[in-house]
Design a protein around this motif. Structure first.
Motif, mmCIF file in Angstrom:
data_model
loop_
_atom_site.group_PDB
_atom_site.id
_atom_site.type_symbol
_atom_site.label_atom_id
_atom_site.label_comp_id
_atom_site.label_asym_id
_atom_site.label_seq_id
_atom_site.Cartn_x
_atom_site.Cartn_y
_atom_site.Cartn_z
ATOM 1 N N ALA A 163 17.819 4.184 -22.428
ATOM 2 C CA ALA A 163 16.918 4.619 -23.499
ATOM 3 C C ALA A 163 17.662 5.396 -24.565
ATOM 4 O O ALA A 163 17.388 5.249 -25.767
ATOM 5 N N ASP A 164 18.617 6.209 -24.158
ATOM 6 C CA ASP A 164 19.413 6.990 -25.108
ATOM 7 C C ASP A 164 20.247 6.083 -26.004
ATOM 8 O O ASP A 164 20.388 6.315 -27.206
ATOM 9 N N LEU A 175 9.178 11.643 -20.932
ATOM 10 C CA LEU A 175 8.808 11.280 -19.570
ATOM 11 C C LEU A 175 7.348 11.628 -19.358
ATOM 12 O O LEU A 175 6.913 12.722 -19.727
ATOM 13 N N ALA A 176 6.608 10.709 -18.781
ATOM 14 C CA ALA A 176 5.203 10.957 -18.478
ATOM 15 C C ALA A 176 4.928 10.487 -17.059
ATOM 16 O O ALA A 176 5.558 9.544 -16.568
ATOM 17 N N LEU A 177 3.982 11.144 -16.397
ATOM 18 C CA LEU A 177 3.649 10.823 -15.010
ATOM 19 C C LEU A 177 2.151 10.550 -14.913
ATOM 20 O O LEU A 177 1.336 11.345 -15.380
ATOM 21 N N ARG A 178 1.808 9.427 -14.351
ATOM 22 C CA ARG A 178 0.392 9.109 -14.139
ATOM 23 C C ARG A 178 0.199 8.580 -12.732
ATOM 24 O O ARG A 178 1.149 8.088 -12.093
ATOM 25 N N LEU A 179 -1.020 8.688 -12.230
ATOM 26 C CA LEU A 179 -1.339 8.270 -10.880
ATOM 27 C C LEU A 179 -2.210 7.022 -10.921
ATOM 28 O O LEU A 179 -3.155 6.930 -11.714
ATOM 29 N N GLU A 180 -1.861 6.063 -10.059
ATOM 30 C CA GLU A 180 -2.635 4.828 -9.950
ATOM 31 C C GLU A 180 -2.866 4.525 -8.480
ATOM 32 O O GLU A 180 -1.994 3.958 -7.812
ATOM 33 N N ALA A 181 -4.011 4.927 -7.964
ATOM 34 C CA ALA A 181 -4.343 4.683 -6.554
ATOM 35 C C ALA A 181 -3.216 5.175 -5.656
ATOM 36 O O ALA A 181 -2.942 6.366 -5.597
ATOM 37 N N VAL A 185 3.423 6.679 -11.141
ATOM 38 C CA VAL A 185 4.186 5.902 -12.112
ATOM 39 C C VAL A 185 4.827 6.834 -13.136
ATOM 40 O O VAL A 185 4.135 7.634 -13.778
ATOM 41 N N VAL A 186 6.141 6.736 -13.263
ATOM 42 C CA VAL A 186 6.888 7.491 -14.265
ATOM 43 C C VAL A 186 7.122 6.576 -15.469
ATOM 44 O O VAL A 186 7.640 5.463 -15.318
ATOM 45 N N GLU A 187 6.745 7.044 -16.651
ATOM 46 C CA GLU A 187 6.988 6.289 -17.875
ATOM 47 C C GLU A 187 8.124 6.933 -18.657
ATOM 48 O O GLU A 187 8.104 8.140 -18.909
ATOM 49 N N VAL A 188 9.117 6.132 -18.999
ATOM 50 C CA VAL A 188 10.243 6.576 -19.818
ATOM 51 C C VAL A 188 10.135 5.860 -21.155
ATOM 52 O O VAL A 188 10.292 4.641 -21.227
ATOM 53 N N HIS A 189 9.842 6.620 -22.206
ATOM 54 C CA HIS A 189 9.544 6.024 -23.514
ATOM 55 C C HIS A 189 10.577 6.438 -24.546
ATOM 56 O O HIS A 189 10.886 7.617 -24.694
ATOM 57 N N GLU A 249 8.642 1.568 -16.771
ATOM 58 C CA GLU A 249 7.714 2.111 -15.790
ATOM 59 C C GLU A 249 8.340 2.056 -14.400
ATOM 60 O O GLU A 249 8.721 0.985 -13.918
ATOM 61 N N ILE A 250 8.456 3.214 -13.778
ATOM 62 C CA ILE A 250 8.994 3.330 -12.423
ATOM 63 C C ILE A 250 7.840 3.713 -11.498
ATOM 64 O O ILE A 250 7.246 4.778 -11.656
#
Length: 256
Positions: A163-164, A175-181, A185-189, A249-250
């Motif tokens: 990304a850099d 970096l963002a973190l969200r939960l799915e069931a 999921v870590v998002e690197v944007h 997305e990780i």
């Protein structure tokens, strides 16, 4: 009892050489067989030398790393983590014939990890890995996942490095973190050029790089390493284009 079958390595038709058609054919075949045997032996010697080189390099690197651990022994020293990561990488590669084979053979110690605390630390220490301006908005409470901390940090660092390399100068990587069931999921944007649609899956293959072909520094291994480590943890990684940039997305399994 049937007679032993001749194999390529033992077949010898040199005695059949002659001036007639059969003899000429036998001579040509004998020469081809000798060339094949010579080529096989050269390849065996090359593989043995490569194995010995990997073994020697691993041995030589481990000694100074042990000294560095003594110099950076304090738990609060950010350099300590990177020395430990180098030690882990050397152990993975030690005595292996190639990086891809070493990764395939690597065994991970998957356990319970607070992903939120982990991401806070990665963002805070990213500058030590040469990646500036990495931002993360912490979660309100711990997020437990099944992962091995150091391979996960290696995987995420490879994604951040990518990304850099492709972000617009002066912009941040978020970096963002969200939960799915059952998944976290870590998002690197990053803000930058999009990835060709037919390359979104292929960039995780070994030897595939989105860098310019003449750029010898990027050999298409970083994202392959990330995918391999994550798969060993029961996780996954994908890339998708968004307006003005790319998101990786990780996904990791949530734990108790």
């Amino acid at each position: 009892q049937q007679p032993d079958r001749a194999e390529l390595g033992t077949l010898d038709v040199a005695d059949l050489r002659g001036r007639d058609e059969l003899g000429i054919l036998a001579g040509v075949l004998a020469d081809l067989l000798q060339q094949a045997r010579d080529s096989l032996r050269r390849e065996q010697l090359r593989a043995e030398r490569e194995h010995d080189q990997w073994h020697a390099v691993g041995h030589e690197i481990m000694s100074p790393l042990q000294s560095l651990m003594l110099l950076h022994g304090a738990e609060a020293d950010p350099s300590r983590r990177y020395v430990q990561r180098m030690q882990q990488a050397v152990k993975v590669l030690y005595g292996q014939a190639s990086p891809s084979e070493a990764l395939a053979a690597a065994t991970l110690a998957v356990g319970r990890l607070d992903l939120d605390a982990f991401l806070r630390q990665v963002a805070a220490n990213a500058a030590y890995a040469g990646i500036a301006s990495v931002a993360y908005a912490p979660a309100a409470e711990p997020v437990w996942v099944q992962a091995d901390e150091y391979p996960l940090e290696d995987a995420l660092t490879h994604v951040l490095t990518n990304a850099d390399r492709h972000r617009v100068a002066g912009t941040a990587i978020t970096l963002a973190l969200r939960l799915e069931a059952a998944l976290a999921v870590v998002e690197v944007h990053n803000q930058g050029p999009s990835i060709a649609e037919d390359q979104l899956a292929r960039i995780f293959d070994y030897g595939v790089s989105s860098a310019e072909p003449e750029d010898g520094q990027h050999r298409g291994q970083g994202l392959f390493v990330a995918k391999t480590y994550l798969a060993k943890m029961g996780g996954s990684i994908l890339a998708r284009n968004v307006a003005g940039g790319v998101v990786f997305e990780i996904a990791l399994r949530r734990g108790p």
